[in-house]
Design a protein around this motif. Structure first.
Motif, PDB file in Angstrom:
ATOM      1  N   UNK A  98      17.189   4.174  -5.939  1.00 29.06           N
ATOM      2  CA  UNK A  98      17.006   5.741  -6.381  1.00 29.06           C
ATOM      3  C   UNK A  98      15.826   5.710  -7.139  1.00 29.06           C
ATOM      4  N   UNK A  99      15.049   6.912  -6.945  1.00 29.26           N
ATOM      5  CA  UNK A  99      13.917   7.141  -7.469  1.00 29.26           C
ATOM      6  C   UNK A  99      13.878   8.371  -8.721  1.00 29.26           C
ATOM      7  N   UNK A 100      13.053   8.052  -9.658  1.00 31.64           N
ATOM      8  CA  UNK A 100      12.626   9.253 -10.467  1.00 31.64           C
ATOM      9  C   UNK A 100      11.543  10.001 -10.112  1.00 31.64           C
ATOM     10  N   UNK A 101      12.152  11.327  -9.841  1.00 30.81           N
ATOM     11  CA  UNK A 101      10.943  12.282  -9.475  1.00 30.81           C
ATOM     12  C   UNK A 101      10.667  13.068 -10.640  1.00 30.81           C
ATOM     13  N   UNK A 102       9.257  12.964 -10.706  1.00 27.15           N
ATOM     14  CA  UNK A 102       8.604  13.639 -11.761  1.00 27.15           C
ATOM     15  C   UNK A 102       8.126  15.132 -11.368  1.00 27.15           C
ATOM     16  N   UNK A 103       8.695  16.038 -12.141  1.00 24.95           N
ATOM     17  CA  UNK A 103       8.141  17.569 -11.727  1.00 24.95           C
ATOM     18  C   UNK A 103       6.692  17.731 -11.859  1.00 24.95           C
ATOM     19  N   UNK A 104       6.121  18.597 -10.804  1.00 30.85           N
ATOM     20  CA  UNK A 104       4.869  19.020 -10.943  1.00 30.85           C
ATOM     21  C   UNK A 104       4.961  20.429 -11.184  1.00 30.85           C
ATOM     22  N   UNK A 105       4.677  20.954 -12.183  1.00 30.91           N
ATOM     23  CA  UNK A 105       4.600  22.334 -12.556  1.00 30.91           C
ATOM     24  C   UNK A 105       6.299  22.569 -12.607  1.00 30.91           C
ATOM     25  N   UNK A 106       6.917  23.442 -11.840  1.00 34.89           N
ATOM     26  CA  UNK A 106       8.262  23.710 -11.536  1.00 34.89           C
ATOM     27  C   UNK A 106       8.952  23.225 -10.511  1.00 34.89           C
ATOM     28  N   UNK A 107       7.977  22.518  -9.678  1.00 36.31           N
ATOM     29  CA  UNK A 107       8.518  22.225  -8.569  1.00 36.31           C
ATOM     30  C   UNK A 107       8.819  20.625  -8.545  1.00 36.31           C
ATOM     31  N   UNK A 108       9.682  20.233  -7.946  1.00 31.69           N
ATOM     32  CA  UNK A 108      10.444  18.661  -7.941  1.00 31.69           C
ATOM     33  C   UNK A 108       9.571  18.129  -6.885  1.00 31.69           C
ATOM     34  N   UNK A 109       8.849  17.059  -7.037  1.00 26.49           N
ATOM     35  CA  UNK A 109       8.124  16.303  -5.764  1.00 26.49           C
ATOM     36  C   UNK A 109       8.804  15.387  -5.022  1.00 26.49           C
ATOM     37  N   UNK A 110       8.999  15.654  -3.853  1.00 25.14           N
ATOM     38  CA  UNK A 110       9.526  14.768  -2.862  1.00 25.14           C
ATOM     39  C   UNK A 110       8.449  14.201  -2.051  1.00 25.14           C
ATOM     40  N   UNK A 111       8.733  12.895  -1.464  1.00 29.71           N
ATOM     41  CA  UNK A 111       7.704  12.022  -0.818  1.00 29.71           C
ATOM     42  C   UNK A 111       8.114  11.528   0.372  1.00 29.71           C
ATOM     43  N   UNK A 112       7.336  11.509   1.251  1.00 29.92           N
ATOM     44  CA  UNK A 112       7.541  11.146   2.737  1.00 29.92           C
ATOM     45  C   UNK A 112       6.529   9.787   2.972  1.00 29.92           C
ATOM     46  N   UNK A 113       6.785   9.194   3.921  1.00 31.68           N
ATOM     47  CA  UNK A 113       6.140   7.872   4.485  1.00 31.68           C
ATOM     48  C   UNK A 113       5.861   7.128   3.450  1.00 31.68           C
ATOM     49  N   UNK A 114       6.680   6.747   2.353  1.00 28.52           N
ATOM     50  CA  UNK A 114       6.486   5.712   1.752  1.00 28.52           C
ATOM     51  C   UNK A 114       6.675   4.142   2.368  1.00 28.52           C
ATOM     52  N   UNK A 115       5.937   3.077   1.799  1.00 24.94           N
ATOM     53  CA  UNK A 115       6.086   1.904   2.572  1.00 24.94           C
ATOM     54  C   UNK A 115       6.569   0.795   1.401  1.00 24.94           C
ATOM     55  N   UNK A 116       7.225  -0.124   1.801  1.00 27.72           N
ATOM     56  CA  UNK A 116       7.589  -1.169   1.208  1.00 27.72           C
ATOM     57  C   UNK A 116       7.866  -2.564   2.058  1.00 27.72           C
ATOM     58  N   UNK A 117       7.853  -3.593   1.633  1.00 25.09           N
ATOM     59  CA  UNK A 117       8.023  -5.031   2.127  1.00 25.09           C
ATOM     60  C   UNK A 117       9.138  -5.735   1.713  1.00 25.09           C
ATOM     61  N   UNK A 118      10.136  -6.297   2.198  1.00 28.08           N
ATOM     62  CA  UNK A 118      10.777  -7.257   1.527  1.00 28.08           C
ATOM     63  C   UNK A 118      10.662  -8.398   2.391  1.00 28.08           C
ATOM     64  N   UNK A 119      10.402  -9.527   1.504  1.00 26.21           N
ATOM     65  CA  UNK A 119       9.984 -10.818   2.155  1.00 26.21           C
ATOM     66  C   UNK A 119      11.449 -11.815   1.797  1.00 26.21           C
ATOM     67  N   UNK A 120      11.800 -12.292   2.975  1.00 20.80           N
ATOM     68  CA  UNK A 120      12.639 -13.433   2.763  1.00 20.80           C
ATOM     69  C   UNK A 120      12.159 -14.674   2.843  1.00 20.80           C
ATOM     70  N   UNK A 121      12.641 -15.547   1.784  1.00 24.17           N
ATOM     71  CA  UNK A 121      12.038 -17.140   1.925  1.00 24.17           C
ATOM     72  C   UNK A 121      12.961 -18.018   1.136  1.00 24.17           C
ATOM     73  N   UNK A 122      12.761 -19.339   1.281  1.00 20.24           N
ATOM     74  CA  UNK A 122      13.571 -20.216   0.428  1.00 20.24           C
ATOM     75  C   UNK A 122      12.534 -20.781  -0.576  1.00 20.24           C
ATOM     76  N   UNK A 123      12.753 -20.895  -1.634  1.00 21.04           N
ATOM     77  CA  UNK A 123      11.910 -21.162  -2.803  1.00 21.04           C
ATOM     78  C   UNK A 123      11.353 -22.438  -2.680  1.00 21.04           C
ATOM     79  N   UNK A 124      10.010 -22.752  -2.985  1.00 24.61           N
ATOM     80  CA  UNK A 124       9.660 -24.017  -3.087  1.00 24.61           C
ATOM     81  C   UNK A 124      10.189 -24.840  -4.088  1.00 24.61           C
ATOM     82  N   UNK A 125      10.450 -26.253  -4.022  1.00 21.97           N
ATOM     83  CA  UNK A 125      10.692 -26.970  -5.056  1.00 21.97           C
ATOM     84  C   UNK A 125       9.678 -27.751  -6.076  1.00 21.97           C
ATOM     85  N   UNK A 126       9.105 -26.828  -6.600  1.00 25.65           N
ATOM     86  CA  UNK A 126       7.946 -27.391  -7.598  1.00 25.65           C
ATOM     87  C   UNK A 126       8.717 -27.676  -8.867  1.00 25.65           C
TER      88      UNK A 126
END
Length: 126
Positions: A98-126
């Motif tokens: 869920x995202x917080x949408x900040x109003x710009x003037x009186x219009x609520x801003x929706x966004x298209x084509x956002x990107x994110x990466x999820x990385x799946x890994x096993x932790x190193x034993x440091x």
């Protein structure tokens, strides 16, 4: 009493030898991430059990839109390695963000084509 103390030391000593669980992390936002759109609920993907059993690591790059109510829509897989292993987990987690949408003037801003990466890994034993 000695037996109880020995059991406590054995249990505590064994805890440090327990391997760390694999994790899925949100590791980067793409260049389209807007300063007007900020995640207020971020669900970390579940590491698929069959991937844990086989010690498989990888990532999923996703694109998505955020509607005027702050919900994620139109989730698309851009790239994943290995293919298809983590896709369902990543899409499911991102769909619950869920995202917080900040109003710009009186219009609520929706966004298209956002990107994110999820990385799946096993932790190193440091």
């Amino acid at each position: 009493m000695r037996i109880l103390l020995m059991l406590v030391f054995l249990v505590l000593g064994g805890c440090s030898l327990t391997p760390k669980a694999p994790e899925a992390q949100i590791i980067e936002y793409g260049p389209n991430q807007s300063t007007y759109t900020q995640p207020i609920v971020r669900i970390v993907p579940v590491y698929p059990e069959f991937a844990v059993e086989r010690h498989v690591e990888g990532y999923v790059n996703l694109a998505y839109d955020v509607d005027s109510k702050g919900s994620v829509t139109n989730v698309r897989i851009l790239d994943s390695k290995p293919e298809h292993i983590f896709n369902e987990s990543a899409v499911q987690a991102l769909s619950d963000w869920k995202f917080s949408i900040y109003p710009k003037g009186k219009q609520v801003i929706a966004r298209k084509n956002q990107t994110v990466r999820f990385d799946y890994h096993f932790p190193t034993n440091d």
